[in-house]
Every structure is written in structure tokens, then in C-alpha cells.
Motif scaffolding. Structure first.
Motif, PDB file in Angstrom:
ATOM      1  N   MET A   1       0.834  -1.189   0.000  1.00 52.79           N
ATOM      2  CA  MET A   1       0.000   0.000   0.000  1.00 52.79           C
ATOM      3  C   MET A   1       0.879   1.254   0.000  1.00 52.79           C
ATOM      4  O   MET A   1       1.751   1.413   0.844  1.00 52.79           O
ATOM      5  CB  MET A   1      -0.899   0.018   1.249  1.00 52.79           C
ATOM      6  N   ARG A   2       0.642   2.149  -0.962  1.00 53.23           N
ATOM      7  CA  ARG A   2       1.412   3.387  -1.085  1.00 53.23           C
ATOM      8  C   ARG A   2       0.507   4.556  -0.714  1.00 53.23           C
ATOM      9  O   ARG A   2      -0.564   4.733  -1.290  1.00 53.23           O
ATOM     10  CB  ARG A   2       1.949   3.523  -2.507  1.00 53.23           C
ATOM     11  N   VAL A   3       0.955   5.387   0.243  1.00 52.00           N
ATOM     12  CA  VAL A   3       0.094   6.409   0.836  1.00 52.00           C
ATOM     13  C   VAL A   3       0.708   7.796   0.716  1.00 52.00           C
ATOM     14  O   VAL A   3       1.923   7.969   0.877  1.00 52.00           O
ATOM     15  CB  VAL A   3      -0.162   6.102   2.329  1.00 52.00           C
ATOM     16  N   VAL A   4      -0.152   8.795   0.444  1.00 49.95           N
ATOM     17  CA  VAL A   4       0.220  10.204   0.542  1.00 49.95           C
ATOM     18  C   VAL A   4      -0.554  10.809   1.710  1.00 49.95           C
ATOM     19  O   VAL A   4      -1.772  10.610   1.818  1.00 49.95           O
ATOM     20  CB  VAL A   4      -0.102  10.977  -0.758  1.00 49.95           C
ATOM     21  N   ILE A   5       0.134  11.534   2.579  1.00 49.90           N
ATOM     22  CA  ILE A   5      -0.485  12.195   3.726  1.00 49.90           C
ATOM     23  C   ILE A   5      -0.553  13.693   3.465  1.00 49.90           C
ATOM     24  O   ILE A   5       0.446  14.309   3.100  1.00 49.90           O
ATOM     25  CB  ILE A   5       0.321  11.940   5.018  1.00 49.90           C
ATOM     26  N   ALA A   6      -1.749  14.284   3.667  1.00 48.52           N
ATOM     27  CA  ALA A   6      -1.923  15.730   3.520  1.00 48.52           C
ATOM     28  C   ALA A   6      -2.437  16.287   4.840  1.00 48.52           C
ATOM     29  O   ALA A   6      -3.586  16.061   5.212  1.00 48.52           O
ATOM     30  CB  ALA A   6      -2.899  16.039   2.386  1.00 48.52           C
ATOM     31  N   GLU A   7      -1.584  16.989   5.559  1.00 53.60           N
ATOM     32  CA  GLU A   7      -1.903  17.519   6.893  1.00 53.60           C
ATOM     33  C   GLU A   7      -1.016  18.722   7.145  1.00 53.60           C
ATOM     34  O   GLU A   7       0.207  18.639   7.010  1.00 53.60           O
ATOM     35  CB  GLU A   7      -1.686  16.429   7.946  1.00 53.60           C
ATOM     36  N   ASP A   8      -1.608  19.873   7.516  1.00 57.50           N
ATOM     37  CA  ASP A   8      -0.804  21.089   7.679  1.00 57.50           C
ATOM     38  C   ASP A   8      -0.029  21.134   8.987  1.00 57.50           C
ATOM     39  O   ASP A   8       0.951  21.863   9.107  1.00 57.50           O
ATOM     40  CB  ASP A   8      -1.679  22.336   7.532  1.00 57.50           C
ATOM     41  N   SER A   9      -0.427  20.351   9.995  1.00 53.06           N
ATOM     42  CA  SER A   9       0.330  20.276  11.236  1.00 53.06           C
ATOM     43  C   SER A   9       1.537  19.358  11.030  1.00 53.06           C
ATOM     44  O   SER A   9       1.385  18.160  10.801  1.00 53.06           O
ATOM     45  CB  SER A   9      -0.541  19.730  12.371  1.00 53.06           C
ATOM     46  N   VAL A  10       2.723  19.932  11.101  1.00 53.20           N
ATOM     47  CA  VAL A  10       3.938  19.149  10.868  1.00 53.20           C
ATOM     48  C   VAL A  10       4.046  18.004  11.865  1.00 53.20           C
ATOM     49  O   VAL A  10       4.398  16.872  11.507  1.00 53.20           O
ATOM     50  CB  VAL A  10       5.188  20.047  10.963  1.00 53.20           C
ATOM     51  N   LEU A  11       3.729  18.279  13.120  1.00 53.68           N
ATOM     52  CA  LEU A  11       3.840  17.256  14.155  1.00 53.68           C
ATOM     53  C   LEU A  11       2.922  16.080  13.866  1.00 53.68           C
ATOM     54  O   LEU A  11       3.340  14.915  13.921  1.00 53.68           O
ATOM     55  CB  LEU A  11       3.502  17.866  15.518  1.00 53.68           C
ATOM     56  N   LEU A  12       1.655  16.363  13.551  1.00 56.17           N
ATOM     57  CA  LEU A  12       0.711  15.284  13.264  1.00 56.17           C
ATOM     58  C   LEU A  12       1.091  14.571  11.969  1.00 56.17           C
ATOM     59  O   LEU A  12       1.012  13.342  11.877  1.00 56.17           O
ATOM     60  CB  LEU A  12      -0.712  15.832  13.172  1.00 56.17           C
ATOM     61  N   ARG A  13       1.506  15.320  10.986  1.00 58.02           N
ATOM     62  CA  ARG A  13       1.887  14.734   9.700  1.00 58.02           C
ATOM     63  C   ARG A  13       3.017  13.730   9.869  1.00 58.02           C
ATOM     64  O   ARG A  13       2.961  12.607   9.367  1.00 58.02           O
ATOM     65  CB  ARG A  13       2.298  15.845   8.737  1.00 58.02           C
ATOM     66  N   GLU A  14       4.045  14.139  10.606  1.00 59.55           N
ATOM     67  CA  GLU A  14       5.176  13.241  10.815  1.00 59.55           C
ATOM     68  C   GLU A  14       4.796  12.065  11.717  1.00 59.55           C
ATOM     69  O   GLU A  14       5.286  10.945  11.534  1.00 59.55           O
ATOM     70  CB  GLU A  14       6.349  14.010  11.407  1.00 59.55           C
ATOM     71  N   GLY A  15       3.914  12.330  12.676  1.00 51.62           N
ATOM     72  CA  GLY A  15       3.454  11.253  13.544  1.00 51.62           C
ATOM     73  C   GLY A  15       2.678  10.202  12.773  1.00 51.62           C
ATOM     74  O   GLY A  15       2.860   8.993  12.984  1.00 51.62           O
ATOM     75  N   LEU A  16       1.793  10.649  11.872  1.00 54.24           N
ATOM     76  CA  LEU A  16       1.033   9.718  11.036  1.00 54.24           C
ATOM     77  C   LEU A  16       1.966   8.889  10.158  1.00 54.24           C
ATOM     78  O   LEU A  16       1.797   7.671  10.026  1.00 54.24           O
ATOM     79  CB  LEU A  16       0.046  10.484  10.160  1.00 54.24           C
ATOM     80  N   ALA A  17       2.951   9.559   9.577  1.00 57.33           N
ATOM     81  CA  ALA A  17       3.895   8.854   8.713  1.00 57.33           C
ATOM     82  C   ALA A  17       4.642   7.780   9.487  1.00 57.33           C
ATOM     83  O   ALA A  17       4.826   6.655   9.004  1.00 57.33           O
ATOM     84  CB  ALA A  17       4.868   9.844   8.087  1.00 57.33           C
ATOM     85  N   ARG A  18       5.052   8.125  10.712  1.00 59.95           N
ATOM     86  CA  ARG A  18       5.788   7.164  11.533  1.00 59.95           C
ATOM     87  C   ARG A  18       4.910   5.974  11.905  1.00 59.95           C
ATOM     88  O   ARG A  18       5.348   4.815  11.830  1.00 59.95           O
ATOM     89  CB  ARG A  18       6.288   7.869  12.801  1.00 59.95           C
ATOM     90  N   LEU A  19       3.667   6.230  12.292  1.00 54.52           N
ATOM     91  CA  LEU A  19       2.739   5.147  12.633  1.00 54.52           C
ATOM     92  C   LEU A  19       2.564   4.187  11.458  1.00 54.52           C
ATOM     93  O   LEU A  19       2.577   2.963  11.621  1.00 54.52           O
ATOM     94  CB  LEU A  19       1.378   5.715  13.025  1.00 54.52           C
ATOM     95  N   MET A  20       2.377   4.758  10.280  1.00 58.00           N
ATOM     96  CA  MET A  20       2.152   3.918   9.104  1.00 58.00           C
ATOM     97  C   MET A  20       3.384   3.096   8.754  1.00 58.00           C
ATOM     98  O   MET A  20       3.286   1.910   8.427  1.00 58.00           O
ATOM     99  CB  MET A  20       1.745   4.792   7.922  1.00 58.00           C
ATOM    100  N   GLU A  21       4.550   3.724   8.832  1.00 59.02           N
ATOM    101  CA  GLU A  21       5.782   3.008   8.500  1.00 59.02           C
ATOM    102  C   GLU A  21       6.028   1.858   9.467  1.00 59.02           C
ATOM    103  O   GLU A  21       6.428   0.764   9.060  1.00 59.02           O
ATOM    104  CB  GLU A  21       6.953   3.980   8.484  1.00 59.02           C
ATOM    105  N   VAL A  22       5.758   2.103  10.752  1.00 59.80           N
ATOM    106  CA  VAL A  22       5.893   1.024  11.747  1.00 59.80           C
ATOM    107  C   VAL A  22       4.908  -0.096  11.457  1.00 59.80           C
ATOM    108  O   VAL A  22       5.188  -1.275  11.675  1.00 59.80           O
ATOM    109  CB  VAL A  22       5.682   1.573  13.174  1.00 59.80           C
TER     110      VAL A  22
END
Length: 219
Positions: free
Chosen positions: A1-22
């Protein structure tokens, strides 16, 4: 599954990316506004977009508007919207179109990592994931519709169907047998006037009646 995240909060954006990668999900791009999201999807053609409803520059409905554009341009693209609060108008607008591969969750749901990742996978596979709080508010506001024919238990079952739960998932939540859930669903189909065609399609149609009826009630 290949995902693009669109979120203006840098903290939440990076947190979502980390959760998905884990969780073993490939994040191919992260962006902070709707225009960048449109460009990213055109360039990278992901399987799934996870986007905030409200995004720059106006912090109104830029995210959901971009999602609607993407769904028209790329019908196969799965979309999961995130929102800070229950915003029924946006949920209904997004969900009363093609129901395949669509989700709408409150950001608080991200805290339950296993459930959030399950929702991502379900949407990416063509299912639905509708936040229980959205379902609850839509049901509360209904008056004089076809759903008034349903019993309280049938309304509970339909609300869990709208959340994207399988028969087994509904049975577990309501502490019923799968056979009982199946009977309730068949009764829902009958009362909503849905013909005995493909059961998966009827399931989507039942959810659509629920959502479209809510739009009429609020017009």
C-alpha cells in the motif's frame, strides 16, 4: 500500500507517517496543503490518500474539496479524511458519492493505533471506515425518513455497517450471533426497499440511503 499524507500540522503529519511506516505501510509523500496534495497524487499515483478536512490557505474545506476532485479524476483512489470535530456536511458530501474506498475519522481515533491501521487497510482495500461519532450524529438528526421503519436494534446494526464493520465485527460489538446479525441486515434491506441482488452492493445502498436521507432532512 502506497500512501500520501496531507496535513498542515507538521507534528501530526510526521506522527502519522511514523505510525504507518511502523505498521508496514509505505508513505511515499507528505504535504501540507491541498494544492500540493493534488500535485503529489498526479505525480506519484498512490493507492490511498489520508487528508485533513480543513487545510490552508483558508482552513475551511480545502482538504475535502481536493478529495472530491481526486475521486473524480482517479476513481480507483482510496481516500481517508481526518477531522478534529464531527463535521457532518463534509462527511455527507464525501460519502454520498461512490462509497468504495472511503473513510472519515476523527483525529482522536489515531490514538488507537491498531484500529487506525485497520481502518487504513480496510479503506485501501475498497471498504469504508466511518467514525462512530459521525454515524451517531447523523442518526440522531433523522426524522420522518425510511429509517423510521427500522427497529432500534436494526438502527444499531446499520450504524455499524456505516462504520465499515463486517457481520462478524457487528456481532462482536453487539454480542450477537452472526446469524442474528445476518437476519437484522436482511430485514434492513427489506424495509429500505433494496432488492435481493448482490449482498455487498445492497450493503452499500443501505448506507447510501442512510446518508442521502440525512442530506434531505437538513436541506
Amino acid at each position: 500500500m502506497r500512501v500520501v499524507i496531507a496535513e498542515d500540522s507538521v507534528l501530526l503529519r510526521e506522527g502519522l507517517a511514523r505510525l504507518m511506516e511502523v505498521g508496514g505501510i509505505e508513505v511515499i509523500d507528505t504535504v501540507g496543503d491541498a494544492e500540493a496534495l493534488l500535485r503529489s497524487v498526479e505525480r506519484d499515483r498512490p493507492d490511498l490518500v489520508v487528508a485533513d478536512v480543513r487545510m490552508p490557505p483558508d482552513q475551511s474545506d480545502e482538504g475535502v474539496r481536493a478529495a472530491l476532485v481526486l475521486r473524480r479524476q482517479y476513481p480507483e483512489l482510496a481516500v481517508l479524511m481526518l477531522s478534529q470535530y464531527v463535521e457532518e456536511r463534509y462527511a455527507v458530501e464525501l460519502l454520498t458519492g461512490e462509497m468504495r474506498g472511503i473513510g472519515y475519522l476523527l483525529k482522536d481515533r489515531v490514538a488507537d493505533v491498531a484500529e487506525f491501521l485497520d481502518s487504513l487497510r480496510r479503506v485501501a482495500e475498497g471498504g469504508t471506515a466511518l467514525d462512530p461519532e459521525v454515524v451517531s450524529q447523523l442518526l440522531v438528526r433523522r426524522n420522518g425518513s425510511e429509517l423510521d421503519r427500522l427497529t432500534p436494534r436494526e438502527r444499531e446494526v446499520l450504524s455499524h455497517m456505516a462504520e465499515g464493520r463486517s457481520n462478524a465485527g457487528i456481532a462482536a460489538v453487539l454480542v450477537l450471533s452472526e446469524g442474528a446479525v445476518s437476519k437484522h441486515i436482511n430485514s434492513i434491506f427489506t424495509k429500505l426497499g433494496l432488492p435481493p441482488t448482490d449482498s455487498g452492493n445492497r450493503r452499500v445502498l443501505a448506507i447510501l440511503k442512510f446518508l442521502q436521507g440525512n442530506t434531505k432532512d437538513r436541506s
